[in-house]
Design an enzyme around this catalytic site. Sequence first.
Site, PDB file in Angstrom:
ATOM      1  N   HIS A  91     -10.683   1.461   6.266  1.00 22.64           N
ATOM      2  CA  HIS A  91      -9.461   2.263   6.152  1.00 22.64           C
ATOM      3  C   HIS A  91      -9.388   2.866   4.755  1.00 22.64           C
ATOM      4  O   HIS A  91      -9.261   2.146   3.772  1.00 22.64           O
ATOM      5  CB  HIS A  91      -8.248   1.383   6.430  1.00 22.64           C
ATOM      6  CG  HIS A  91      -6.945   2.108   6.257  1.00 22.64           C
ATOM      7  ND1 HIS A  91      -6.530   3.081   7.124  1.00 22.64           N
ATOM      8  CD2 HIS A  91      -5.978   2.015   5.313  1.00 22.64           C
ATOM      9  CE1 HIS A  91      -5.361   3.544   6.733  1.00 22.64           C
ATOM     10  NE2 HIS A  91      -5.001   2.921   5.629  1.00 22.64           N
ATOM     11  N   ASP A 116      -7.401   5.248   2.275  1.00 24.40           N
ATOM     12  CA  ASP A 116      -6.182   5.999   1.998  1.00 24.40           C
ATOM     13  C   ASP A 116      -6.502   7.201   1.109  1.00 24.40           C
ATOM     14  O   ASP A 116      -7.016   7.011  -0.001  1.00 24.40           O
ATOM     15  CB  ASP A 116      -5.161   5.110   1.276  1.00 24.40           C
ATOM     16  CG  ASP A 116      -4.644   4.004   2.172  1.00 24.40           C
ATOM     17  OD1 ASP A 116      -4.178   4.322   3.281  1.00 24.40           O
ATOM     18  OD2 ASP A 116      -4.711   2.820   1.770  1.00 24.40           O
ATOM     19  N   ASP A 126      -2.276   2.010  10.071  1.00 23.27           N
ATOM     20  CA  ASP A 126      -1.470   1.743   8.878  1.00 23.27           C
ATOM     21  C   ASP A 126      -0.123   2.451   8.773  1.00 23.27           C
ATOM     22  O   ASP A 126       0.710   2.037   7.964  1.00 23.27           O
ATOM     23  CB  ASP A 126      -2.309   2.029   7.622  1.00 23.27           C
ATOM     24  CG  ASP A 126      -1.820   1.243   6.407  1.00 23.27           C
ATOM     25  OD1 ASP A 126      -1.126   0.218   6.611  1.00 23.27           O
ATOM     26  OD2 ASP A 126      -2.115   1.643   5.274  1.00 23.27           O
ATOM     27  N   ASP A 154      -9.090  -2.226   4.139  1.00 23.71           N
ATOM     28  CA  ASP A 154      -9.019  -1.076   3.236  1.00 23.71           C
ATOM     29  C   ASP A 154     -10.314  -0.935   2.427  1.00 23.71           C
ATOM     30  O   ASP A 154     -10.761  -1.897   1.798  1.00 23.71           O
ATOM     31  CB  ASP A 154      -7.856  -1.246   2.255  1.00 23.71           C
ATOM     32  CG  ASP A 154      -6.508  -1.208   2.953  1.00 23.71           C
ATOM     33  OD1 ASP A 154      -6.489  -1.007   4.191  1.00 23.71           O
ATOM     34  OD2 ASP A 154      -5.479  -1.387   2.280  1.00 23.71           O
ATOM     35  N   HIS A 189       0.064   8.559   4.947  1.00 23.04           N
ATOM     36  CA  HIS A 189       1.129   7.551   5.015  1.00 23.04           C
ATOM     37  C   HIS A 189       1.417   6.847   3.686  1.00 23.04           C
ATOM     38  O   HIS A 189       2.203   5.907   3.675  1.00 23.04           O
ATOM     39  CB  HIS A 189       0.809   6.540   6.118  1.00 23.04           C
ATOM     40  CG  HIS A 189      -0.513   5.863   5.959  1.00 23.04           C
ATOM     41  ND1 HIS A 189      -1.650   6.279   6.618  1.00 23.04           N
ATOM     42  CD2 HIS A 189      -0.903   4.818   5.206  1.00 23.04           C
ATOM     43  CE1 HIS A 189      -2.661   5.505   6.273  1.00 23.04           C
ATOM     44  NE2 HIS A 189      -2.244   4.614   5.416  1.00 23.04           N
TER      45      HIS A 189
HETATM   46 ZN   LIG Z   1      -3.268   3.111   4.533  1.00 25.97          ZN
END
Ligand SMILES: [Zn+2]
Length: 1071
Positions: free
Chosen positions: A175, A177, A289, A426, A569
Site C-alpha cells: 500500500h 500512499d 485504507d 504500507d 485518502h
Molecule cells: Zn493509505
Amino acid sequence: MKLKKQVTVCGAAIFCVAVFSLYLMLDRVQHDPTRYQNGGNFPRSQISVLQNRIEQLEQLLEENHEIISHIKDSVLELTANADGPPALLPYHTPNGSWVVPPEPRPSFFSISPQDCQFALGGQGQKTELQMLTVSEELPFDNVDGGVWKQGFDIPYSPHDWDSENLQVFVVPHSHNDPGWIKTFDKYYTEQTQHILNSMVPKLQEDPRRRFLWAEVSFFAKWWENINAQKRAAVRRLVGNGQLEIATGGWVMPDEANSHYFALIDQLIEGHQWLDKNLGVTPRSGWAVDPFGHSSTMPYLLRRSNLTSMLIQRVHYAVKKHFASTHSLEFMWRQTWDPDASTDIFCHMMPFYSYDVPHTCGPDPKICCQFDFKRLPGGRINCPWKVPPRAITETNVAERAALLLDQYRKKSKLFRSNVLLVPLGDDFRYDKPQEWDAQFFNYQRLFDFLNSQPELHVQAQFGTLSDYFDALYKKTGVEPGAQLPGFPVLSGDFFSYADREDHYWTGYYTSRPFYKSLDRVLEAHLRGAEILYSLALAHIRHSGMTSQYPLSDYTLLTDARRTLGLFQHHDAITGTAKEAVVVDYGIRLLRSLVSLKQVIINAAHYLVLGDKGTYHFDPSTPFLSMDDTRLSQDALPEQTVIRMDSLPRFVVLFNPLDQERLSVVSLLINSPRIRVLSEEGQPLAVQLSARWSSATDIVPDVYQSVKRVDEAQEHRLSTEFLIYGTRTSKDKSGAYLFLPDGEAKPYVPKEPPVLRVTEGPFFSEVVAYYQHMQQVVRLYNLPGVEGLSLDVSSLVDIRDHVNKELALRIQTDIESEGTFFTDLNGFQIQPRRYLKKLPLQANFYPMPAMAYIQDSQSRLTLHTAQALGVSSLSNGQLEVILDRRLMQDDNRGLGQGLKDNKRTCNRFRLLLERRTTANKVQDGRPTSFPSLLSHLTSMHLNTPVMALPVAREQPGGPTLRSFQPLASSLPCDIHLLNLRTLQAEDDKLPSSETALILHRKGFDCGLEAKNLGFNCTTSQGKVALGSLFQGLDVGFLQPTSLTLLYALGSPSSSMDVHLEPMEISTFRLRLG
Ligand SMILES: [Zn+2]
C-alpha cells in the site's frame, strides 16, 4: 472607507437587452439626492424598447420551448467618467424596499410529470441489508471477543471441506500512499521506486508469484524512469496475470470529502494511462485504507466495467455483525436503483486492518508469525511477542497446521470455499530480501499444504481478480453477473470507528482551507477542459490550428493529475504531515495558475469578434484573471481594475449548464464609472465600499438584521459553538473527533461589530468576531440566486488550543432525528441521529449539502467545501468549520493539527416548502434534492469567472459573446465534463473528446411555483447532434465511464437517453 470601490455588475444574462445604469449606493460624496426623487422618471423610450424585446423573446420561447446557451462568455465594457445615454436608476421606495429596473430574463419552468416519477417511488427495490436499518438495529456494544477482540470464537470441523477443498489465494500487495508522512516525491525516491524495481525480477523468478498494485500515480512516475526492456517485462507480467493493477485510479481516493467530478476524473486519468501504456483494463476494485466507504464508489466502478470490489475500513461492530451473518460478501446496490443494474460484488475484509496480522485469520498473534518481514533480526517485530519462524523441512507441518487453522476459521465467515488472504502492508516489498522472505516461506507452506490431500486445501499466490474469478467459477456465473446466494446491500459505510468510541469523523473537517482550495481547482479544471475542447474544435474547424497553443494540453494533464493526487485518502482528508500539506498546496496553486492560463487562452480565441485577427503571443496575454493568490495558503485577492480615460473590457465566463443571472463583483479604482454590455447598453450596478476592517459602525443596525431574517418564513438562528477535547489519553486529532462533551457557546471577548449594507441587488450583514467574520447576504435577483441566503464564514482560530469551531443552525423544523447528507455531491443519504452512539459518531461527511425537513419545509445547507455535519437535536444542522488540535491521535501521523489557515467557508442556505410530503416516502432509504437545490449547489460551486482584457489593446478589441450550445440542455442534465483525449504523443490533444453527462435525480415535491428557471426537462433525452453551435458531431460512441469499453457500436443516431441518476460517457469528434 477606502478609496477603492467595489463595482457589482449585474449581468451575464443571456439576452443582453437590459438597460441599466450605474447607481452609486454608498458613495455619499458623489450622491445627488435629487436623483432619488427622480427615480420613477425613467426614459420611456428605452423601457418600451425593452418591453418589445421581452415580448419577442417570450414568443420565441413559446415557439421553441428552448432556451439558448449555457456556458457562455459575456462581454462587458467598463468606462470611466463616461457620458452616455441617460440613466435608468433603481430607486428606494418610502417603505424601504428597492425597486430595480424590470428584468427581461424569461422565467420559464415546466417539468413534465413523468420526470417527477423517479423520486416518488416505485424505484429502489428493497434490499436485504439496508445500512440505515442495520445501524438502527445494531447494539454497538463492543463485547470482548477473545483473540479476535472485536469478533467472536469461530468454531469449525476439519470435515467441513471434505466435499469441497478450501481454495486459498494469498495476495501479496504493497500500500503506497501518494503523500502522508513524506511527500509524494520523497516516498517515490526513498521507497516506492525500490518496490517496483525489485518487483520485476522477483516476479520473473517464479511464474507462481503474484503482486497487486493500486496507485497509478506512482506507477506512472516509475514508468518514466525505466527503460524499454523493463517496460516490456512489466507488460508481460501484467499480460500473464502475475501483476494486477486493481481499481486503476490515479490514487486510492478518500470517499468522504471527495466530489464525484474529481473521483471520476482521477479514475479516467488512471485508466487512460493504463490503457495507453500497459494495455490493461482493471477488473477489480481495491480500497483498503479510505476511512469509511461511500456507495458512490461501487456505482462509479460498476459503470467503469469493473466486476468486483473490496473494502476494508468499516465500523468494527458492522464487521462483526456481517461476519456472524455471513454477509461480508454482498451485491452492493444503489438505494435508488430500480433494476439491479448498479449491482457490483463486494468483499468486506473482516478484521481490524489490512496488515498481515489481521488478514490470515482471526488471531493477530498467530497471523503475525506469518509475516516473514518480521523474522528476528529485522527492523520490525510482532507486538504480540511471538516472532515468525522461517519455514524449514522440520517445522513445516506444524507451521502449516497453525496457519491452516486460521485460514479455516476465516473461511467460516464467508459463504464460499474460496478464501482471500491479503499479504502486505504500507510500503512493503521495498527490499529484495523481503520478497524472498515472503515468497520462499509461503511457497514452502503452500507446497506442504497442497501435498496433503486429507487437509482438503489448495493454497497459492493470487491476485485479487484470481480470487474473484475462482469465486465466480464456483458459483457458476460469469464475472460481473449477479451472484446467486449472496445478500443484496444498499447504503454506505460512514461513519467509521476502528475501536472503542474512536470515530474517524474529525477528518471530515480537518484542514478546511485545502478542502476549499480543492473545490476551487475542480471548478477551474472543469471550466478549462470545456473551453479548451471547444476552442480546439472551433479552431480546427477554421483551419488555424497551427496558431493555437496546443501545448496547453500538458497544463491540463498536469492539473488533472494534481487534482487526482489530492483525492488521495491522506490529502483531501487533511491527514498528512505539515510539510506534505505544503507540498500539496504548492501543487494545487501551481495547477490553479496553469488552468487560468488555459481558460484565458481558450477564451481569447472564442470571444474574438474577428477570428482572422487571432494571434497568440504568450508574452502578452490577451486576458487576465481577476484574482490571485500570493501563496499556497493564502486566500485569493481580487485584482483592482485600474481605470483611466480609456475603457476597460471584461469577459465573463459562466461555466454553468444554464444561463444565469448573478451578481459579479469587480474591484475598480474609481467610483465614477459606467458599465456597458456588449451591445453598448449601460448595465445596472451596485457600488459598494471595500472595507479593510470593521470600523464605522452604525448603531441602528439590528433592524436590518431582522429584515434579512424575515425573508425566511421560519424562525432560524445561527450560533457559533466550541468543542473542547478530552483530558484522557485519547484526544482528538487529524482523524478522530473525541469531544469533551457537548459544545459550549462561543463567547467572544467583545461583542461582535455588525455592519449592514443595503443595495438594489444585494443587502448583507457582516458580523465581526474575534475569530471569524460571518457574512449573510441576500440577493435581490429573480431566479436561483435570489432564493437562498448566501452565508460565508471567514475563520481564523490560530490562537485556539484544542478547540473545534462549529456553526449551528437552529430552526423550528420538526426533523425528529432524521437528517440528510450527500455522498460525493452525487447522491443523498438519509441519516438517523442515534442516541445510543456517542456524539462524535453522529457526524457525517458533507461534500455538497445537508438538509433537515418536516412535512411542511426543508432547509438545505449547501456548501462549497467538504466539512463534517450533524443534526444533534430537533431542528438543528451543525457544521464543524475548523479544528485546532495540539496532539496526535495515534493513527500513525505523529502530529496534531496546528497549521490552521485563515479559511473562508462558503454556504447557501435554502428554505423550501414541501408540497407532496408523505410519511411513506419519508421513511425510504433514499431522498433527492429539488431542482432548485441542485441549481443552487451549482451556482455556489461554479462561480462566474471574470477575465479582464489586458490593458495593452490599442483601440479596444472587438469582442463577441460566445455561446457554445445551440439549444439548451434540460435542467436535470449536467455537462460534467468535455475532456479532450490524449493523442499518441501524450503531450498533444487527439481529435477525440470525452463528453460526460449526468442526469440528476430530483424531487418535484418542493415549491412547485414558478421559480424563474430557464430550462425544462426532457425525460432524459438529449440531442447531441445539434447541441454544439457551429460544430458537427462527426462520431459518437457510447462508452463505459472511463472510456475503456465501447458500449455497442458507434451510434448513427445523435439522440441519447439517460436514466435518472445515471452518468454516461461518450467518445465523440467535434468539428
Ligand atoms: Zn493509505
